[in-house]
Design an enzyme around this catalytic site. Structure first.
Site, PDB file in Angstrom:
ATOM      1  CG  HIS A 139      -1.873   1.025   1.410  1.00  0.00           C
ATOM      2  ND1 HIS A 139      -1.576   2.291   1.853  1.00  0.00           N
ATOM      3  CD2 HIS A 139      -3.211   1.019   1.172  1.00  0.00           C
ATOM      4  CE1 HIS A 139      -2.687   3.009   1.886  1.00  0.00           C
ATOM      5  NE2 HIS A 139      -3.692   2.266   1.474  1.00  0.00           N
ATOM      6  CG  ASP A 216       0.726  -2.260   6.236  1.00  0.00           C
ATOM      7  OD1 ASP A 216      -0.188  -2.322   7.085  1.00  0.00           O
ATOM      8  OD2 ASP A 216       0.626  -1.642   5.158  1.00  0.00           O
ATOM      9  CD  GLN A 219      -6.764  -4.349   4.141  1.00  0.00           C
ATOM     10  OE1 GLN A 219      -7.717  -5.070   4.467  1.00  0.00           O
ATOM     11  NE2 GLN A 219      -6.927  -3.086   3.818  1.00  0.00           N
ATOM     12  CE  LYS A 242      -7.064  -0.024   6.301  1.00  0.00           C
ATOM     13  NZ  LYS A 242      -7.885   0.466   5.196  1.00  0.00           N
ATOM     14  CB  CYS A 380      -3.810   3.482  -1.496  1.00  0.00           C
ATOM     15  SG  CYS A 380      -4.971   4.810  -1.269  1.00  0.00           S
TER      16      CYS A 380
HETATM   17  N1  7TS Z   1      -1.659  -0.681   4.789  1.00  0.00           N
HETATM   18  C1  7TS Z   1      -2.565  -1.436   4.141  1.00  0.00           C
HETATM   19  C2  7TS Z   1      -2.194  -2.817   3.708  1.00  0.00           C
HETATM   20  C3  7TS Z   1      -3.838  -0.911   3.889  1.00  0.00           C
HETATM   21  O1  7TS Z   1      -4.740  -1.656   3.266  1.00  0.00           O
HETATM   22  C4  7TS Z   1      -4.142   0.403   4.303  1.00  0.00           C
HETATM   23  C5  7TS Z   1      -5.463   1.043   3.996  1.00  0.00           C
HETATM   24  C6  7TS Z   1      -3.160   1.115   5.012  1.00  0.00           C
HETATM   25  C7  7TS Z   1      -1.931   0.547   5.220  1.00  0.00           C
HETATM   26  C8  7TS Z   1      -3.418   2.476   5.553  1.00  0.00           C
HETATM   27  O2  7TS Z   1      -4.307   2.388   6.599  1.00  0.00           O
HETATM   28  P1  7TS Z   1      -4.786   3.740   7.338  1.00  0.00           P
HETATM   29  O3  7TS Z   1      -5.853   3.274   8.258  1.00  0.00           O
HETATM   30  O4  7TS Z   1      -3.610   4.306   8.035  1.00  0.00           O
HETATM   31  O5  7TS Z   1      -5.309   4.630   6.239  1.00  0.00           O
HETATM   32  N2  7TS Z   1      -6.147   0.475   2.893  1.00  0.00           N
HETATM   33  C9  7TS Z   1      -7.237   0.977   2.262  1.00  0.00           C
HETATM   34  C10 7TS Z   1      -7.895   0.303   1.246  1.00  0.00           C
HETATM   35  O6  7TS Z   1      -7.581  -0.815   0.827  1.00  0.00           O
HETATM   36  N3  7TS Z   1      -8.935   1.056   0.794  1.00  0.00           N
HETATM   37  O7  7TS Z   1      -8.965   2.186   1.526  1.00  0.00           O
HETATM   38  C11 7TS Z   1      -7.909   2.150   2.433  1.00  0.00           C
END
Ligand code: 7TS
Length: 422
Positions: A139, A216, A219, A242, A380
């Site tokens: 990501h 990371d 997910q 999430k 992203c």
């Molecule tokens: N890493 C992964 C693997 C992600 O899927 C996401 C967000 C992030 C980092 C960032 O997470 P945040 O909560 O700090 O924003 N992924 C997604 C997505 O798949 N669609 O919208 C956000």
């Protein structure tokens, strides 16, 4: 095939398979609404999950009965809020099986967690010419902070390739390590493909080369039981929103030995032990990394989400979601012209696909009118789109509250998109 479908639907009601999805759905008020007159089918869980009433009520109760700033008040409410906040730290420690709650830092989310490590660890321990390994499926949150660091200090980013199934090629990953390699950052689960990486093996390989690893887990945390000690990762990040918790809060786990050696990322209140104009000394872990008033209500909401997941059980969630993913994969694969992007052996609940001749955004718009919320775009993760030579994909991502019936609604809506758009 019809027979197979009914067999799987029946399976859900089978006594041997006792996941009570209908009962859990009732905990999520938003799921009972209709959009454009159709029942909402929410399949954008990789972007953010919906919240159960237990989480909503915990946040509501906090503001109604406990609200006060933490770690500083000498009065009843502040002590109660502080105790509640610190109890969540212990819950999160248990959730990811960390050795100590000193290793649990509350941050804004996975993104901030990665930035803390890249800036605090990276600028302290890396030097010009050093190399950082990431993978092709990251990501942007796990690419850009490392690029910024590389530009700041003159380090170099190396990218581990993936195969046509969307799997990290372990042999190719191994070849990237050399005497200049000083850090590796990898997704536990890919948001665009659903691939579950063999992270334990990859960490072991990195450690043999004395390279620390950040995972990371944005997910992974909603789908898998996580044990940071068993994985032996040096850092792990994830976002509450999430995993059925609120937005604006997440977790950075770091091994205590590293966190002790790292300088603070933000300066401000709560992260100090004493301040003069000549010299400031810092607070102990974990407070050294939590400057300023944190998202107290968010942390309390995260605690309620952890309790909620704990009550269902991550193993039960994983088993049910795998059943759902298999059913969804088999169901949509029958649609003529549909190609799944990301067909790894080990996958979490993500189905990315393209449909011959249709733009993913148009698919998303037609599905929306059918009540089905999916994501269309690059998620992203632009480099992975380029790897598969697609500008974007349509992505249905599932949670434990989704059902096989909803998969059939998705299937019907995709046929409708083909009718309208072809
Ligand atoms: N890493 C992964 C693997 C992600 O899927 C996401 C967000 C992030 C980092 C960032 O997470 P945040 O909560 O700090 O924003 N992924 C997604 C997505 O798949 N669609 O919208 C956000």
């Amino acid at each position: 095939m019809v027979q197979h479908k009914s067999a799987l639907l029946g399976h859900q009601k089978d006594a041997r398979f006792s996941f009570e999805v209908e009962r859990y759905r009732k905990d999520f008020p938003i799921l009972s609404q209709r959009v454009y007159g159709k029942p909402l089918v929410y399949l954008d869980n990789a972007a953010t999950t919906q919240k159960p009433r237990q989480v909503i009520e915990a946040i509501d109760a906090y503001y109604r009965t406990e609200n006060a700033n933490i770690h500083r008040g000498v009065f009843y409410l502040s002590e109660r809020a502080t105790k509640h906040y610190e109890e969540v730290r212990e819950k999160v420690r248990d959730f990811i099986h960390a050795a100590s709650s000193k290793e649990i830092i509350f941050v804004r989310g996975a993104t901030e967690g990665i930035n803390v490590v890249s800036q605090s660890y990276g600028r302290t321990f890396l030097k010009p010419g050093d190399e950082i390994i990431i993978s092709h499926m990251e990501h942007h949150s796990n690419i850009v902070p490392w690029q910024i660091l590389c530009n700041q200090i003159g380090a170099r980013l190396r990218v581990a390739p993936i195969n046509d199934e969307g799997e990290l090629v372990v042999g190719d990953y191994a070849k990237l390590f050399n005497s200049k390699t000083k850090f590796a950052a990898l997704s536990h689960v890919s948001n665009a493909l659903g691939t579950v990486n063999p992270v334990k093996q990859l960490i072991q390989m990195a450690h043999e080369a004395h390279v620390p690893v950040l995972l990371d887990g944005a997910q992974a945390a909603p789908h898998l039981a996580i044990d940071v000690q068993d994985l032996d990762c040096d850092f792990y990040v994830f976002s509450a929103h999430k995993m059925y918790g609120p937005t604006g809060v997440g977790v950075l786990y770091g091994k205590q030995a590293w966190l002790e050696k790292m300088p603070p990322y933000h300066g401000g209140g709560d992260m100090i032990s004493s301040v003069t104009f000549e010299k400031t000394t810092y607070n102990v872990l974990p407070y050294k990394f939590e400057a300023g008033t944190p998202d107290i209500a968010g942390v309390i909401g995260l605690g309620a989400a952890v309790d909620y997941l704990h009550a269902i059980g991550m193993n039960a969630i994983q088993a049910y979601e795998q059943h759902l993913l298999m059913f969804a994969t088999q169901t949509v694969s029958k649609i003529k012209g549909l190609k799944i992007i990301g067909t790894a052996q080990a996958k979490a609940c993500v189905l990315s696909f393209v449909l011959d001749g249709l733009h993913p955004h148009d698919i998303g718009t037609v599905l929306d009118r059918e009540g089905v919320a999916i994501r269309a775009g690059h998620h992203c993760a632009m480099p992975i789109m380029e790897r598969f030579k697609v500008p974007a994909t349509a992505r249905a991502s599932f949670a434990f509250y989704n059902t096989t019936e909803e998969v059939l609604v998705l299937e019907r809506a995709l046929h409708r998109a083909l009718e309208i758009l072809k």
